[in-house]
Design a protein around this motif. Structure first.
Motif, PDB file in Angstrom:
ATOM      1  N   UNK A 102       0.771  -1.350   0.172  1.00  0.00           N
ATOM      2  CA  UNK A 102      -0.045  -0.065  -0.120  1.00  0.00           C
ATOM      3  C   UNK A 102       0.864   1.257   0.167  1.00  0.00           C
ATOM      4  N   UNK A 103       1.017   2.092  -1.276  1.00  0.00           N
ATOM      5  CA  UNK A 103       1.406   3.129  -1.391  1.00  0.00           C
ATOM      6  C   UNK A 103       0.754   4.277  -0.920  1.00  0.00           C
ATOM      7  N   UNK A 104       0.960   5.166  -0.126  1.00  0.00           N
ATOM      8  CA  UNK A 104       0.407   6.040   0.782  1.00  0.00           C
ATOM      9  C   UNK A 104       0.967   7.565   0.164  1.00  0.00           C
ATOM     10  N   UNK A 105       0.395   8.618  -0.410  1.00  0.00           N
ATOM     11  CA  UNK A 105       1.159   9.884  -0.731  1.00  0.00           C
ATOM     12  C   UNK A 105       0.307  11.091  -0.267  1.00  0.00           C
ATOM     13  N   UNK A 106       0.673  11.903   0.401  1.00  0.00           N
ATOM     14  CA  UNK A 106      -0.421  13.105   0.712  1.00  0.00           C
ATOM     15  C   UNK A 106       0.832  14.432   0.927  1.00  0.00           C
ATOM     16  N   UNK A 107       0.072  16.037   0.582  1.00  0.00           N
ATOM     17  CA  UNK A 107       0.613  16.513   0.691  1.00  0.00           C
ATOM     18  C   UNK A 107       0.841  17.429   2.415  1.00  0.00           C
ATOM     19  N   UNK A 108       1.923  18.110   2.661  1.00  0.00           N
ATOM     20  CA  UNK A 108       2.277  18.310   3.659  1.00  0.00           C
ATOM     21  C   UNK A 108       2.428  19.855   3.214  1.00  0.00           C
ATOM     22  N   UNK A 109       1.775  21.136   3.575  1.00  0.00           N
ATOM     23  CA  UNK A 109       2.769  22.086   3.128  1.00  0.00           C
ATOM     24  C   UNK A 109       2.832  22.091   1.693  1.00  0.00           C
ATOM     25  N   UNK A 110       4.530  22.440   1.721  1.00  0.00           N
ATOM     26  CA  UNK A 110       4.695  22.520  -0.124  1.00  0.00           C
ATOM     27  C   UNK A 110       5.821  21.412  -0.109  1.00  0.00           C
ATOM     28  N   UNK A 111       5.282  20.056   0.966  1.00  0.00           N
ATOM     29  CA  UNK A 111       6.438  18.853   0.892  1.00  0.00           C
ATOM     30  C   UNK A 111       5.298  17.669  -0.019  1.00  0.00           C
ATOM     31  N   UNK A 112       5.761  17.090  -0.488  1.00  0.00           N
ATOM     32  CA  UNK A 112       4.468  15.460  -0.353  1.00  0.00           C
ATOM     33  C   UNK A 112       5.256  14.236   0.183  1.00  0.00           C
ATOM     34  N   UNK A 113       4.397  13.844   0.829  1.00  0.00           N
ATOM     35  CA  UNK A 113       4.933  12.706   2.234  1.00  0.00           C
ATOM     36  C   UNK A 113       4.679  11.291   0.904  1.00  0.00           C
ATOM     37  N   UNK A 114       5.620  10.173   2.267  1.00  0.00           N
ATOM     38  CA  UNK A 114       4.621   9.203   1.667  1.00  0.00           C
ATOM     39  C   UNK A 114       4.911   8.477   2.434  1.00  0.00           C
ATOM     40  N   UNK A 115       4.203   6.821   2.447  1.00  0.00           N
ATOM     41  CA  UNK A 115       4.715   5.715   3.273  1.00  0.00           C
ATOM     42  C   UNK A 115       4.425   4.711   2.584  1.00  0.00           C
ATOM     43  N   UNK A 116       4.899   3.467   2.599  1.00  0.00           N
ATOM     44  CA  UNK A 116       4.649   2.924   2.277  1.00  0.00           C
ATOM     45  C   UNK A 116       4.380   0.989   3.508  1.00  0.00           C
ATOM     46  N   UNK A 117       3.371   0.485   3.337  1.00  0.00           N
ATOM     47  CA  UNK A 117       2.890  -0.174   4.229  1.00  0.00           C
ATOM     48  C   UNK A 117       2.715  -1.571   3.137  1.00  0.00           C
ATOM     49  N   UNK A 118       3.885  -2.914   4.008  1.00  0.00           N
ATOM     50  CA  UNK A 118       3.562  -4.264   2.575  1.00  0.00           C
ATOM     51  C   UNK A 118       3.243  -5.005   3.704  1.00  0.00           C
ATOM     52  N   UNK A 119       2.371  -5.752   3.098  1.00  0.00           N
ATOM     53  CA  UNK A 119       1.123  -6.700   3.547  1.00  0.00           C
ATOM     54  C   UNK A 119       1.397  -7.927   3.493  1.00  0.00           C
ATOM     55  N   UNK A 120       1.860  -9.106   4.064  1.00  0.00           N
ATOM     56  CA  UNK A 120       2.128 -10.742   3.286  1.00  0.00           C
ATOM     57  C   UNK A 120       0.621 -11.550   3.659  1.00  0.00           C
ATOM     58  N   UNK A 121       0.666 -12.460   3.075  1.00  0.00           N
ATOM     59  CA  UNK A 121      -0.589 -13.539   3.190  1.00  0.00           C
ATOM     60  C   UNK A 121      -1.988 -12.578   4.342  1.00  0.00           C
TER      61      UNK A 121
END
Length: 124
Positions: A102-121
Motif C-alpha cells: 500500500x503506497x500512501x501519498x499526501x501533501x503537507x504544506x509544500x512537501x509531498x509525504x509518503x509511506x509504504x506499508x507491506x502486507x504478506x499473506x
C-alpha cells in the motif's frame, strides 16, 4: 447582456462527474469563477509536479518503477489508514511477487509525504 450563443460550452471530453461539477458552477459570479479557475490552475501545476517527482524517483530508484505505473487495485471505502497517515492520502495498491504493498501519498504544506506499508499473506 451577452448573447447566450456566446456562452462557453462544457468540454465534451470530460467524464460525467467533472461535467456535473462544472455545470454546478455555471451560475456563480465572475469573481468566484476567477478564484476557482486560479485554484484549478494551481492544482493542475501541483498534479504535474507530483507526477514529475514520481517519474524522477522511478528513474533513480529501480524499485520505484513498479510503483509508477497504473493505479493498481481499487480499495474500498472501509479501508483503514495507518495512524500516521491522513485520511486524505492517495492510496495505490500493488501486488509484487505475492506481496501486497500500500503506497500512501499526501501533501503537507509544500512537501509531498509518503509511506509504504507491506502486507504478506493477508496480514500486516
Amino acid at each position: 447582456m451577452t448573447n447566450d450563443r456566446d456562452r462557453p460550452t462544457l468540454p465534451s471530453d470530460l467524464d460525467r462527474d467533472a461535467r456535473e461539477a462544472l455545470a454546478r458552477l455555471e451560475d456563480r459570479d465572475a469573481d468566484d469563477l476567477r478564484a476557482i479557475a486560479a485554484y484549478l490552475e494551481e492544482l493542475a501545476e501541483w498534479t504535474e509536479s507530483a507526477a514529475d517527482d514520481s517519474d524522477e524517483r522511478a528513474e533513480t530508484d529501480p524499485a520505484a518503477s513498479d510503483r509508477s505505473g497504473d493505479a493498481g487495485d481499487e480499495i474500498g471505502d472501509d479501508h483503514e489508514y495507518p495512524k500516521d497517515v491522513p485520511d486524505r492520502a492517495t492510496v495505490t495498491v500493488k501486488e509484487i511477487a505475492g506481496t501486497t504493498y500500500y503506497y500512501y501519498q499526501w501533501r503537507d504544506g509544500d512537501r509531498i509525504e509518503s509511506k509504504t506499508v507491506q502486507r504478506k499473506n493477508g496480514s500486516w
